[in-house]
Scaffold this motif. Structure first.
Motif, PDB file in Angstrom:
ATOM      1  N   LYS A  60      12.341  23.914  -0.480  1.00  0.00           N
ATOM      2  CA  LYS A  60      13.781  24.061  -0.671  1.00  0.00           C
ATOM      3  C   LYS A  60      14.132  24.844  -1.924  1.00  0.00           C
ATOM      4  O   LYS A  60      15.321  25.057  -2.208  1.00  0.00           O
ATOM      5  N   ARG A  62      13.987  23.791  -4.928  1.00  0.00           N
ATOM      6  CA  ARG A  62      14.881  22.776  -5.457  1.00  0.00           C
ATOM      7  C   ARG A  62      14.848  22.687  -6.987  1.00  0.00           C
ATOM      8  O   ARG A  62      15.726  22.095  -7.589  1.00  0.00           O
ATOM      9  N   VAL A 162      19.044  25.658   3.829  1.00  0.00           N
ATOM     10  CA  VAL A 162      18.377  26.565   2.914  1.00  0.00           C
ATOM     11  C   VAL A 162      19.178  26.565   1.618  1.00  0.00           C
ATOM     12  O   VAL A 162      20.408  26.449   1.634  1.00  0.00           O
ATOM     13  N   ALA A 163      18.504  26.660   0.483  1.00  0.00           N
ATOM     14  CA  ALA A 163      19.175  26.589  -0.813  1.00  0.00           C
ATOM     15  C   ALA A 163      20.364  27.540  -0.870  1.00  0.00           C
ATOM     16  O   ALA A 163      20.244  28.725  -0.568  1.00  0.00           O
ATOM     17  N   LEU A 178      15.899  25.922   9.821  1.00  0.00           N
ATOM     18  CA  LEU A 178      15.058  24.972   9.098  1.00  0.00           C
ATOM     19  C   LEU A 178      13.589  25.113   9.457  1.00  0.00           C
ATOM     20  O   LEU A 178      12.761  24.274   9.091  1.00  0.00           O
ATOM     21  N   LEU A 181      11.241  25.016   6.627  1.00  0.00           N
ATOM     22  CA  LEU A 181      11.369  23.836   5.765  1.00  0.00           C
ATOM     23  C   LEU A 181      10.804  22.581   6.404  1.00  0.00           C
ATOM     24  O   LEU A 181      10.287  21.702   5.703  1.00  0.00           O
TER      25      LEU A 181
END
Length: 598
Positions: A60, A62, A162-163, A178, A181
């Motif tokens: 991600k 993140r 998605v980020a 996705l 991911l």
């Protein structure tokens, strides 16, 4: 359950005979699942699996931003966080938000079988965000009461996107967007018509503090203390929500997100159309932020179609939001303490450390944090060490090598940054309290690079919590009187604070003590300035607003001090103090600015 077949993206792909059982097995094996919820998809993994958490974080992009958790029941979280009666009520109530709670330190000899999240779930955060199942599919995945459970008891549940993009709601989109991911998908057959992220709340001093108002709360109407003509307020560009209003009702949208992504802007437009259809409000005017570069304001200009667009100053809108939430009719101004990271000021500077005497009709800038250069704009936001060095230079403090912020700055960057500040190249002045938190976080060695919004401030708060009251005297801001005419404002000078922080750091004072003394200094500053405003203008109500007041340590200290001084204190409860509540204030100010006094 759609199996992880990279060559098959159709809903007619392979389906498990027992999807829930297979989902549990996959999670136990470290897989990442896309799980369809009520307002969109989540990405889920075993919260106790260090490798799975790290993999989800990488996929991600993140950074270190905390993940939310989902637990089967209250019994699986009491050992993780400080859980009071108010938190229990929020967790088990019908809205089922994510509840932020102070985390407990894991014991060295935790009983076997007790679920503990991996360190990578919420690194550097003083809190854990936890929710309980709120759909039948979530409940089945985590196990029914009395059922012998074979999967993880504690799951990471983060937005399925998605980020930077909106949360995914469509099954086909989920299989496509996705794909990089998730390892597998767990679906149900109920369509999701409107995306809606999880709400995020916490308890501060026994009272609700909403940080993201979304699923379970939006678009429930908010009763207004004053009537407004039919209007649309488009909010800001961060944590965007918009607001429709008519007469004495306002409808805040669910969380939209940050408007720097084209997909989010499309999601904004779709959500606005949908909320108009639900409420029947046909806006006669639009309200937007004064920032000339905000995408939300540009959207309002394009969508106006000849209707008036009223531009509302950012911090005025924050204060009006707090006033409206508390039912004030605007007949008497309040002392608005508006602390955040970024807001476009009337002088073209970046405001954010503001004391405004405000009602719905206007405001007077009574005091503000002293201006310092913001070197490189957003680059300084992402790199708190830059903000620390800018503040040190403004305070006349040298960049000695033993200071953590100097050591954190790449050697080749130091002379460039020095030249940039000396020549004032790409350096907008800022009075932001959020940026001062960043500076102190880096100067104290807590955080030098921010991978997500407010990371440095969150980690500085976490450090202050560790001090547990044992920090001695607070630092002290300087307070310079107004000069330059009746419109001039007092200036709160952070130079003495920075000098004291630097001295403590050189002396080896632990970061938690530095962090706690700084938080206390800001609270004392708020008390001093509000006392002066009362003395000179007779005002006895103070509103605490802006994203900095999501900090529970600061909010609690400021409110307690002001109440001890005899003030009525307004704090946000059901409307976020951050930019997620901005549109409500824009709406009320814009309707009155347009001359509606019905």
């Amino acid at each position: 359950m759609v199996a992880p077949d990279p060559n098959d993206r159709s809903l007619g792909g392979p389906v498990a005979a027992d999807p829930v059982r297979e989902a549990r097995e996959l999670l136990s094996d470290g897989a990442i699942l896309a799980v369809k919820g009520l307002g969109g998809y989540h990405l889920a993994c075993d919260a106790g699996n260090k490798g799975a958490v790290a993999l989800l974080r990488r996929r991600k992009s993140r950074g270190d931003k905390p993940f939310a958790l989902m637990a089967r029941d209250i019994g699986d979280i009491g050992h993780l966080v400080h859980l009071g009666a108010e938190e229990r009520e929020l967790l088990t109530g019908p809205a089922r938000p994510i509840v932020l709670m102070r985390r407990r330190v894991p014991p060295a000899d935790a009983p076997p079988g007790v679920p503990w999240p991996a360190d990578g779930v919420a690194p550097g955060s003083p809190d854990l965000g936890v929710m309980l199942p709120y759909t039948p599919l979530h409940q089945l995945l985590l196990g029914l009461p009395g059922e012998e459970h074979t999967g993880p008891r504690l799951l990471v549940m983060t937005s399925g996107n998605v980020a930077g993009e909106p949360i995914v709601t469509d099954d086909g989109d989920a299989l496509e967007r996705l794909a990089d991911l998730a390892d597998a998908w767990l679906l149900h057959d109920r369509p999701i018509h409107v995306p809606c992220d999880d709400s995020v709340v916490r308890v501060c001093d026994g009272e609700l503090l909403t940080l993201r108002r979304s699923r379970g709360h939006a678009p429930l109407p908010v009763t207004l203390p004053v009537p407004v003509r039919p209007a649309l307020a488009v909010g800001g560009d961060l944590k965007n929500t918009f607001c429709l209003g008519r007469d004495r009702k306002a409808w805040l949208s669910a969380h939209i997100g940050d408007m720097d992504d084209l997909a989010t802007q499309h999601a904004f437009a779709r959500a606005e159309e949908q909320l108009e259809a639900i409420t029947g409000v046909r806006p006669e005017l639009l309200a937007a932020d004064r920032h000339p570069g905000y995408r939300s304001a540009r959207w309002a200009g394009h969508a106006a179609g000849g209707r008036p667009v009223v531009h509302v100053q950012h911090h005025h809108a924050h204060i009006a939001s707090a006033m409206a939430e508390h039912g004030l009719d605007g007949g008497r101004p309040v002392i608005g303490v508006a602390f955040d990271g970024t807001g476009y000021g009337d002088d073209g500077a970046v405001w954010g450390g503001e004391f405004l005497l405000a009602d719905y009709d206007g405001f007077h800038r009574f005091a503000h944090l002293a201006y310092v250069p913001l070197p490189g704009g957003d680059a300084a936001v992402r790199l708190p060490y830059r903000m620390a060095l800018a503040h040190l230079r403004a305070a006349g403090i040298g960049w000695s090598g033993e200071l953590p912020c100097t050591a954190a700055c790449p050697e080749q960057e130091l002379p460039l940054l020095r030249t940039q500040l000396e020549r004032n190249l790409n350096c907008v002045p800022t009075s932001s309290m959020g940026r001062l938190f960043d500076a102190v976080a880096s100067l104290a060695g807590v955080c030098h690079v921010a991978g997500y919004e407010a990371q440095a401030a969150i980690e500085l708060e976490a450090a202050a919590v560790l001090a547990d009251g044992g920090y001695g005297e607070p630092y002290a801001f300087g307070l310079r009187p107004a000069c330059g005419g009746p419109a001039a404002a007092m200036t709160a000078d952070p130079a003495p604070v920075l000098a004291a922080v630097a001295g403590d750091v050189r002396a080896g004072t632990p970061a938690p003590v530095v962090a706690a003394r700084f938080h206390a200094a800001v609270a004392v500053l708020v008390r001093r300035v509000c006392a002066l405003a009362r003395e000179r203008h007779g005002l006895r109500t103070a509103a605490l607003t802006g994203g900095v007041f999501a900090n529970a340590v600061l909010s609690s200290a400021c409110a307690a001090g002001l109440r001890d001084d005899g003030f009525t204190v307004l704090r946000h409860h059901r409307i976020p103090p951050n930019d997620g509540g901005l549109a409500l204030g824009q709406l009320v100010v814009a309707a009155r600015a347009a001359g509606d006094t019905r």
